[in-house]
Motif scaffolding. Structure first.
Motif, PDB file in Angstrom:
ATOM      1  N   LYS A  38     109.828  80.714 -53.754  1.00  0.00           N
ATOM      2  CA  LYS A  38     109.439  81.893 -52.969  1.00  0.00           C
ATOM      3  C   LYS A  38     108.523  81.485 -51.820  1.00  0.00           C
ATOM      4  N   ILE A  39     107.653  80.515 -52.092  1.00  0.00           N
ATOM      5  CA  ILE A  39     106.769  80.034 -51.022  1.00  0.00           C
ATOM      6  C   ILE A  39     107.606  79.409 -49.909  1.00  0.00           C
ATOM      7  N   VAL A  40     108.587  78.577 -50.312  1.00  0.00           N
ATOM      8  CA  VAL A  40     109.441  77.927 -49.309  1.00  0.00           C
ATOM      9  C   VAL A  40     110.156  78.983 -48.474  1.00  0.00           C
ATOM     10  N   ASP A  41     110.647  80.025 -49.149  1.00  0.00           N
ATOM     11  CA  ASP A  41     111.355  81.078 -48.414  1.00  0.00           C
ATOM     12  C   ASP A  41     110.416  81.820 -47.473  1.00  0.00           C
ATOM     13  N   GLY A  42     109.182  82.078 -47.968  1.00  0.00           N
ATOM     14  CA  GLY A  42     108.197  82.762 -47.119  1.00  0.00           C
ATOM     15  C   GLY A  42     107.879  81.934 -45.882  1.00  0.00           C
ATOM     16  N   LEU A  43     107.718  80.635 -46.099  1.00  0.00           N
ATOM     17  CA  LEU A  43     107.402  79.739 -44.984  1.00  0.00           C
ATOM     18  C   LEU A  43     108.572  79.681 -43.998  1.00  0.00           C
ATOM     19  N   LYS A  44     109.760  79.627 -44.569  1.00  0.00           N
ATOM     20  CA  LYS A  44     110.979  79.613 -43.754  1.00  0.00           C
ATOM     21  C   LYS A  44     111.037  80.858 -42.865  1.00  0.00           C
ATOM     22  N   GLY A  45     110.800  82.009 -43.512  1.00  0.00           N
ATOM     23  CA  GLY A  45     110.840  83.271 -42.775  1.00  0.00           C
ATOM     24  C   GLY A  45     109.800  83.277 -41.660  1.00  0.00           C
ATOM     25  N   TYR A  46     108.623  82.772 -41.989  1.00  0.00           N
ATOM     26  CA  TYR A  46     107.547  82.751 -40.997  1.00  0.00           C
ATOM     27  C   TYR A  46     107.911  81.836 -39.822  1.00  0.00           C
ATOM     28  N   CYS A  47     108.350  80.609 -40.136  1.00  0.00           N
ATOM     29  CA  CYS A  47     108.655  79.636 -39.069  1.00  0.00           C
ATOM     30  C   CYS A  47     109.815  80.124 -38.200  1.00  0.00           C
ATOM     31  N   TYR A  48     110.857  80.617 -38.840  1.00  0.00           N
ATOM     32  CA  TYR A  48     112.019  81.041 -38.049  1.00  0.00           C
ATOM     33  C   TYR A  48     111.732  82.292 -37.218  1.00  0.00           C
ATOM     34  N   SER A  49     110.880  83.186 -37.736  1.00  0.00           N
ATOM     35  CA  SER A  49     110.545  84.341 -36.895  1.00  0.00           C
ATOM     36  C   SER A  49     109.656  83.901 -35.727  1.00  0.00           C
ATOM     37  N   ASP A  50     108.883  82.839 -35.956  1.00  0.00           N
ATOM     38  CA  ASP A  50     108.094  82.269 -34.853  1.00  0.00           C
ATOM     39  C   ASP A  50     109.036  81.677 -33.797  1.00  0.00           C
ATOM     40  N   TYR A  51     110.090  80.978 -34.262  1.00  0.00           N
ATOM     41  CA  TYR A  51     111.097  80.443 -33.322  1.00  0.00           C
ATOM     42  C   TYR A  51     111.764  81.585 -32.557  1.00  0.00           C
ATOM     43  N   LYS A  52     111.999  82.667 -33.280  1.00  0.00           N
ATOM     44  CA  LYS A  52     112.676  83.813 -32.656  1.00  0.00           C
ATOM     45  C   LYS A  52     111.831  84.360 -31.511  1.00  0.00           C
ATOM     46  N   VAL A  53     110.535  84.443 -31.766  1.00  0.00           N
ATOM     47  CA  VAL A  53     109.614  84.913 -30.722  1.00  0.00           C
ATOM     48  C   VAL A  53     109.682  83.959 -29.529  1.00  0.00           C
ATOM     49  N   ARG A  54     109.679  82.676 -29.850  1.00  0.00           N
ATOM     50  CA  ARG A  54     109.670  81.653 -28.817  1.00  0.00           C
ATOM     51  C   ARG A  54     110.976  81.677 -28.005  1.00  0.00           C
ATOM     52  N   ASN A  55     112.040  81.996 -28.666  1.00  0.00           N
ATOM     53  CA  ASN A  55     113.372  81.924 -28.067  1.00  0.00           C
ATOM     54  C   ASN A  55     113.779  83.224 -27.386  1.00  0.00           C
ATOM     55  N   SER A  56     112.985  84.282 -27.598  1.00  0.00           N
ATOM     56  CA  SER A  56     113.455  85.605 -27.158  1.00  0.00           C
ATOM     57  C   SER A  56     113.369  85.765 -25.638  1.00  0.00           C
ATOM     58  N   LEU A  57     114.384  86.437 -25.106  1.00  0.00           N
ATOM     59  CA  LEU A  57     114.458  86.638 -23.663  1.00  0.00           C
ATOM     60  C   LEU A  57     113.940  88.027 -23.283  1.00  0.00           C
ATOM     61  N   PHE A  58     114.111  88.970 -24.194  1.00  0.00           N
ATOM     62  CA  PHE A  58     113.747  90.354 -23.879  1.00  0.00           C
ATOM     63  C   PHE A  58     112.535  90.797 -24.706  1.00  0.00           C
ATOM     64  N   SER A  59     111.818  91.745 -24.150  1.00  0.00           N
ATOM     65  CA  SER A  59     110.580  92.164 -24.810  1.00  0.00           C
ATOM     66  C   SER A  59     110.858  92.791 -26.179  1.00  0.00           C
ATOM     67  N   GLU A  60     111.968  93.525 -26.276  1.00  0.00           N
ATOM     68  CA  GLU A  60     112.321  94.177 -27.541  1.00  0.00           C
ATOM     69  C   GLU A  60     112.539  93.127 -28.640  1.00  0.00           C
ATOM     70  N   GLU A  61     113.284  92.088 -28.236  1.00  0.00           N
ATOM     71  CA  GLU A  61     113.589  90.993 -29.154  1.00  0.00           C
ATOM     72  C   GLU A  61     112.293  90.298 -29.582  1.00  0.00           C
ATOM     73  N   ARG A  62     111.434  90.135 -28.619  1.00  0.00           N
ATOM     74  CA  ARG A  62     110.160  89.463 -28.862  1.00  0.00           C
ATOM     75  C   ARG A  62     109.300  90.289 -29.833  1.00  0.00           C
ATOM     76  N   MET A  63     109.285  91.603 -29.585  1.00  0.00           N
ATOM     77  CA  MET A  63     108.495  92.484 -30.450  1.00  0.00           C
ATOM     78  C   MET A  63     109.021  92.447 -31.880  1.00  0.00           C
ATOM     79  N   GLU A  64     110.345  92.412 -31.995  1.00  0.00           N
ATOM     80  CA  GLU A  64     110.959  92.351 -33.319  1.00  0.00           C
ATOM     81  C   GLU A  64     110.551  91.055 -34.021  1.00  0.00           C
TER      82      GLU A  64
END
Lengths: 339, 411
Positions: A38-64
């Motif tokens: 569960k910790i690994v999954d939590g960390l995964k979710g955190y890191c990938y959502s951080d990548y998503k923020v970094r990769n986002s082009l639109f403000s809506e995507e970034r906010m999500e």
């Protein structure tokens, strides 16, 4: 009550419901996840959502992305309570290392990149590239969290070695899926003689590098059991390519304290690897993985390597030529950068 | 919407558009399921990521970390329009026939049973082979719909599925269910193998496989093959007997049905009609008679209607006991002529003189007298009655009638 039971017990529908409960019980046993998972999954979710923020082009995507990152952060901090403080990299690393995993995070253009991978082997090596260097290395297997570049570009990116804070990482997964794929197709196509490996450049390159292993497994068919053959093929092939990866790692260790840009560092590592321990397969893969560097020097280096080692005409390329060309380009880019 | 929801855009190339089965009842339960899916989908299809997060955590099925209710709630959520459209189409094609055969209660029971099993089997396969994906939420009705398809294969194996090969091609083909459904199952199974090998397609193939196996297995446990075989015969009988030619298969099917249900008037009637289609055959006559006799007990009016049909083909009467009842029904239905004709034939038939023959004479005379106003013909029948049944308990009545009729005739 008895009447109801007497009605229910012989009912086939009730039996099906009991069966479903049994299936649920079995499923609970099989799908039970440990706190660590569960910790690994939590960390995964955190890191990938951080990548998503970094990769986002639109403000809506970034906010999500930010919203998800926040939620996973909350989840991770509650899961990690009592184990580590996820803000403290060293604590996180120590926790995962005790479970046989490497955790690393670093900055790329002021943004985080993460890595969580299984550690297959760790050790220390001495090498001459030609500078003498002693470095610690980790051979990494399955990646649970991939660095941002791999996340963004997927399988196009093939990084054989990278530099951590103290150690050099050798990435087994840069070759393993490819080796598995080729094993599968060659096992099925049952080549009878060397000319049957001339299908495409990569198969031919693999054959040239792994001639003995290929003869052993595919032509002479020493292994009847596919799984054993596959295991042997992947392990032995990896051993053949490992010296090149170590040479790349050694170059990275030497360059660790320099202020070189990461893509320039990687080019130098590749050229060192190919010049000291040349092989056809990695040369082909390195040449084919195009680098979209903004650095003109790096672009020029890759371009020259691509032109001078045109592996389409495979037979004209020899190991000596790969080594010599790599060495020459290395010297050229080195001199250009210093002037 | 979420990190990696497993969606099921069912049948991209081969799209089912219907079956060749006729429905006896309106599929209320299927419509209710469809309605529920859409009602849940519409409000949550926007980009409300803060809601999506909670839904994916607490309502989608997450094998590695879930509450029991998520096994059910996950069945009602869909990732996008294509996902829900695909599932709705499959449910609309296979659901109504299954509901029609099973009844709404068993249908819903199996829908939920297979849907839950699908989610459990999906989780178990990931638990065995790709543990790191245990936390990926799965959603959609496709597991339950695969279950319905499994039930369909077991129960309606004899039917044909109408297929559209591509959305934009104008033609459709019909393929037997026992060919196309196993092919779909095989595709899902191979997809499942691929997902274990890491060739991901964002589709929960093991949920499909699990649902299908659960549906098929449940049918086997419930011994639905007995009804299925019977329904096949009924289907063959129904479709084949309606054809102009080549209805021999229908006759055979109806005969087999009669072996297990010899007192079914409809089957006798169908067989009678088929056997008498080209010419008046003794077998046809036999089945007509049996059908009429059975219908007299269950649906007398229909019995009279069938008798009219029978009379037109065979100009024949039944045994006195049945014919007397039929004639009364016919006269009640204002078909006095046929009532008279059939009674007259019976009276003149020379059958043994029992109480039914007695009754036939009396009825005939009564219809002549009161129904047609032909006192002369009634008198003739009464006279015959007195000759044939001198010791009858109705003698007094007949003599009285004769006397009054004679008066009427003379005056």
């Amino acid at each position: 009550m008895r009447k109801i039971l007497r009605k229910i017990i012989p009912s086939k529908h009730a039996h099906l419901c009991f069966g479903l409960f049994a299936l649920y019980g079995i499923s609970l046993l099989i799908t039970h996840t440990s706190h660590f998972e569960k910790i690994v999954d939590g960390l995964k979710g955190y890191c990938y959502s951080d990548y998503k923020v970094r990769n986002s082009l639109f403000s809506e995507e970034r906010m999500e992305g930010e919203f998800y990152r926040e939620k996973y952060e909350e989840r991770l901090s509650s899961l990690a309570e009592g184990f580590f403080d996820y803000h403290d990299k060293k604590e996180v690393q120590a926790f995962f290392m005790s479970k046989g995993l490497l955790y690393d995070e670093w900055q790329e253009k002021n943004r985080n990149s993460y890595l969580l991978a299984q550690v297959i082997e760790k050790g220390r090596r001495k090498a001459e590239v030609p500078e003498e260097v002693i470095f610690d290395y980790l051979i990494l297997g399955d990646k649970k969290i991939v660095p941002f570049l791999e996340y963004k570009k997927g399988q196009q990116v093939r990084i054989f070695a990278s530099a951590g804070e103290k150690e050099v990482y050798i990435h087994k997964d840069s070759l393993e899926p490819l080796l598995l794929w080729y094993f599968e197709s060659l096992w099925v196509s049952k080549p009878k003689e060397p000319k049957h490996f001339y299908n495409d450049t990569l198969t031919y390159s693999l054959y040239r590098d792994l001639q003995d292993i290929c003869n052993h497994i595919f032509i002479k068919r020493f292994y009847l059991n596919k799984q054993n053959a596959q295991g042997y093929f992947v392990e032995e092939a990896f051993k053949v390519f490992l010296p090149t990866m170590f040479a790349m790692g050694a170059r990275m260790a030497v360059d660790q304290d320099s202020n070189f840009q990461s893509d320039y560092q990687y080019l130098r590592a590749c050229l060192t690897g190919l010049s000291l321990n040349p092989n056809y397969t990695m040369a082909y893969l390195i040449i084919r993985s195009s680098s979209n560097s903004y650095n003109p020097l790096v672009r020029k280096g890759w371009e020259e390597l691509r032109q001078r080692l045109d592996i389409t005409y495979s037979d004209e390329i020899t190991l000596d030529k790969i080594s010599k060309v790599s060495q020459e380009i290395f010297e050229k880019v080195k001199n250009s950068s210093t002037h | 919407m979420n990190r990696n929801a497993r969606i099921t855009p069912e049948g991209v190339k081969v799209i089912p558009v219907g079956t060749n089965l006729n429905l006896k009842n309106f599929p209320w339960a299927t419509i209710a399921l469809l309605f529920t899916n859409w009602i849940i989908f519409i409000p949550f299809s926007g980009n409300f990521y803060w809601i999506d997060f909670w839904i994916s955590q607490y309502l989608f099925s997450v094998p590695g970390d879930q509450y029991p209710w998520q096994l059910i709630t996950g069945m009602f959520f869909h990732a996008d329009l294509l996902h829900i459209l695909g599932n709705s189409l499959f449910l609309l094609v296979f659901g109504p026939s299954v509901e029609d055969k099973l009844g709404w209660k068993d249908y819903l029971f199996l829908y939920f049973l297979t849907g839950i099993s699908a989610n459990l089997i999906h989780g178990m396969m990931y638990g065995f082979f790709v543990r790191e994906e245990l936390f990926i939420p799965s959603l959609g009705a496709s597991g339950a719909i695969s279950g319905v398809m499994g039930v369909y294969l077991y129960r309606c194996y004899y039917s044909k599925i109408k297929l559209m090969i591509d959305l934009f091609l104008p033609f459709r083909i019909k393929l037997p269910a026992f060919i196309i459904l196993p092919l779909w199952f095989a595709r899902d199974f191979m997809g499942g193998i691929d997902s274990i090998r890491g060739i991901g397609q964002n589709v929960a193939f093991w949920a499909h496989v699990g649902g299908f196996v659960a549906g098929f297995g449940a049918c086997r446990y419930l011994h639905y093959e007995i009804q299925a075989r019977r329904e096949k015969l009924e289907f063959v009988a129904q479709t084949s007997l309606q054809q102009y030619g080549g209805y021999g298969e229908g006759i055979e099917a109806t005969k087999k049905l009669l072996e297990s249900d010899p007192e079914n008037p409809e089957l006798h009637l169908n067989l009678a009609r088929a056997e008498s289609r080209s010419w008046s055959s003794p077998k046809g006559r036999e089945h007509y008679e049996k059908a009429i006799k059975l219908l007299l007990e269950k649906d007398p009016e229909k019995a009279a209607e069938v008798y009219i049909e029978y009379w037109k083909k065979y100009f024949s009467i039944l045994e006195p006991s049945y014919q007397v009842r039929l004639s009364l029904l016919l006269s009640k239905m204002s078909n006095v002529n046929l009532a008279v004709q059939s009674l007259q034939t019976l009276v003149d038939s020379g059958r043994p003189l029992d109480i039914y023959m007695e009754q036939a004479h009396l009825n005939l005379a009564k219809i002549y007298d009161q129904g047609l106003g032909r006192a002369d013909l009634a008198q003739h029948v009464y006279e015959k009655f007195l000759k044939k049944f001198p010791g009858s308990k109705h003698r007094g009545f007949v003599e009285k009638m004769l006397h009054s009729n004679q008066k009427g005739v003379n005056s």
